[in-house]
Design an enzyme around this catalytic site. Structure first.
Site, PDB file in Angstrom:
ATOM      1  N   SER A 101     -23.361 -10.843  28.260  1.00 21.53           N
ATOM      2  CA  SER A 101     -23.996 -10.061  27.213  1.00 21.53           C
ATOM      3  C   SER A 101     -23.491 -10.539  25.847  1.00 21.53           C
ATOM      4  O   SER A 101     -23.630 -11.711  25.511  1.00 21.53           O
ATOM      5  CB  SER A 101     -23.755  -8.562  27.443  1.00 21.53           C
ATOM      6  OG  SER A 101     -24.602  -7.781  26.636  1.00 21.53           O
ATOM      7  N   GLU A 204     -31.261 -13.914  29.788  1.00 17.38           N
ATOM      8  CA  GLU A 204     -31.402 -12.551  30.307  1.00 17.38           C
ATOM      9  C   GLU A 204     -31.291 -11.595  29.136  1.00 17.38           C
ATOM     10  O   GLU A 204     -30.829 -11.963  28.060  1.00 17.38           O
ATOM     11  CB  GLU A 204     -30.329 -12.253  31.364  1.00 17.38           C
ATOM     12  CG  GLU A 204     -28.883 -12.280  30.861  1.00 17.38           C
ATOM     13  CD  GLU A 204     -28.426 -11.008  30.162  1.00 17.38           C
ATOM     14  OE1 GLU A 204     -28.910  -9.908  30.510  1.00 17.38           O
ATOM     15  OE2 GLU A 204     -27.581 -11.107  29.248  1.00 17.38           O
ATOM     16  N   HIS A 271     -28.243  -7.703  33.292  1.00 13.16           N
ATOM     17  CA  HIS A 271     -27.748  -6.330  33.173  1.00 13.16           C
ATOM     18  C   HIS A 271     -28.171  -5.419  34.323  1.00 13.16           C
ATOM     19  O   HIS A 271     -27.893  -4.217  34.286  1.00 13.16           O
ATOM     20  CB  HIS A 271     -28.211  -5.724  31.852  1.00 13.16           C
ATOM     21  CG  HIS A 271     -27.472  -6.244  30.651  1.00 13.16           C
ATOM     22  ND1 HIS A 271     -27.681  -7.509  30.130  1.00 13.16           N
ATOM     23  CD2 HIS A 271     -26.525  -5.666  29.878  1.00 13.16           C
ATOM     24  CE1 HIS A 271     -26.901  -7.675  29.080  1.00 13.16           C
ATOM     25  NE2 HIS A 271     -26.194  -6.577  28.903  1.00 13.16           N
TER      26      HIS A 271
END
Length: 295
Positions: A101, A204, A271
């Protein structure tokens, strides 16, 4: 002897109960956790002031008893650390940085500095190992066990994926990338992401409407970040909201059209509940419906 890891808070502040649950989850896998006290000194939405987070990072690398430095979460703030990192210090105590992330920006710079980096679950996700749902526990356990294996040293990995439209049946290149919005946010800065030649770029994201994902990808495409890429490989886009019936893959394929780069999707990376780890910069091979990374 149990594997020992150092916890670091590099980005957003994290609820103390979530951190404690994550530590218990890691300990259930026979991991010894070195956690500084205090781990966080909240400043706005950050885990601490910039220098506080830098000091914690450097201290974690100086700990002679730990095998990896593991981020407790993503969020925001990791990019603030880049120009303060003592690379010579890190290289004197080389061990993998683990996270994803917001930590994407650091993982890519670890790759550039030839330091080990693992795109994998953050510590707070280990709290799911203690939940009642057996299926969820099994998925989470696999990703953490695979991460611990990678901390121990290079190991072959095989992650499923499939082509979107026409794509080569076999393609090789280094595996790089991470969070789409984070990578796009670096455009125009000294930290800007540029895919190395032939790279298999993993992307992502979470909680973003499709138009923001398209905008971020447009920025990477037209900023030259993906000019040398060999392929784009999509992980999960958890909680990302559509405008109409157009699949996200179709939007991404259209945005990538100027590059004429093949597109794959279906990687269990991101996630969602299934967030398989991978070594950033590892040699990769797409073949037989899998992304294979050499040991």
């Amino acid at each position: 002897m149990p594997l020992a890891i150092s916890l670091v808070a590099l980005s957003s502040v994290t609820d103390a109960a979530a951190v404690a649950a994550g530590i218990r989850g890691l300990e259930s896998l026979d991991v010894r956790v070195h956690c500084p006290e205090p781990l966080q000194r909240p400043t706005r939405y950050l885990a601490g002031e910039r220098q506080w987070r830098l000091d914690q990072l450097h201290a974690a690398y100086a700990d002679p008893d730990t095998r990896a430095v593991w981020a407790i979460r993503g969020g925001y703030g990791a990019a603030q650390l880049l120009d303060g990192i003592d690379w010579a210090h890190l290289k004197a105590h080389p061990k993998p940085l683990v996270g994803f992330s917001d930590v994407t920006v650091l993982l890519d710079h670890w790759r550039r500095q030839e330091l080990p980096a693992i795109h994998g679950p953050v510590v707070k996700a280990a709290g799911r190992l203690l939940e009642d749902d057996a299926q969820a526990r099994a998925l989470v356990r696999r990703q953490f066990e695979e991460t611990l294996t990678l901390i121990g040293g290079p190991a072959e990995q095989r992650l499923p994926l499939r082509p979107w439209g026409e794509a080569p049946a076999r393609l090789a290149g280094p595996v790089v990338g991470g969070n789409l919005i984070t990578l796009a946010s670096l455009a125009g800065t000294p930290a800007a992401f540029h895919a190395p030649a032939g790279a298999l770029v993993v992307l992502e994201d979470v909680g973003e409407p499709y138009y923001r994902l398209e905008r971020a990808l447009w920025q990477l495409v037209h900023g030259g970040a993906l000019d040398a890429a060999g392929a784009i490989c999509l992980g999960t886009f958890e909680g990302c909201s559509a405008f109409d019936a157009t699949p996200l893959e179709a939007i991404i394929a259209e945005t990538l059209a100027p590059l004429d780069v093949p597109l794959y999707h279906g990687l269990p990376v991101g996630h969602g509940l299934d967030n398989r780890p991978w070594r950033v910069g590892a040699p990769g091979l797409i073949e037989g419906g899998e992304l294979i990374m050499a040991g």
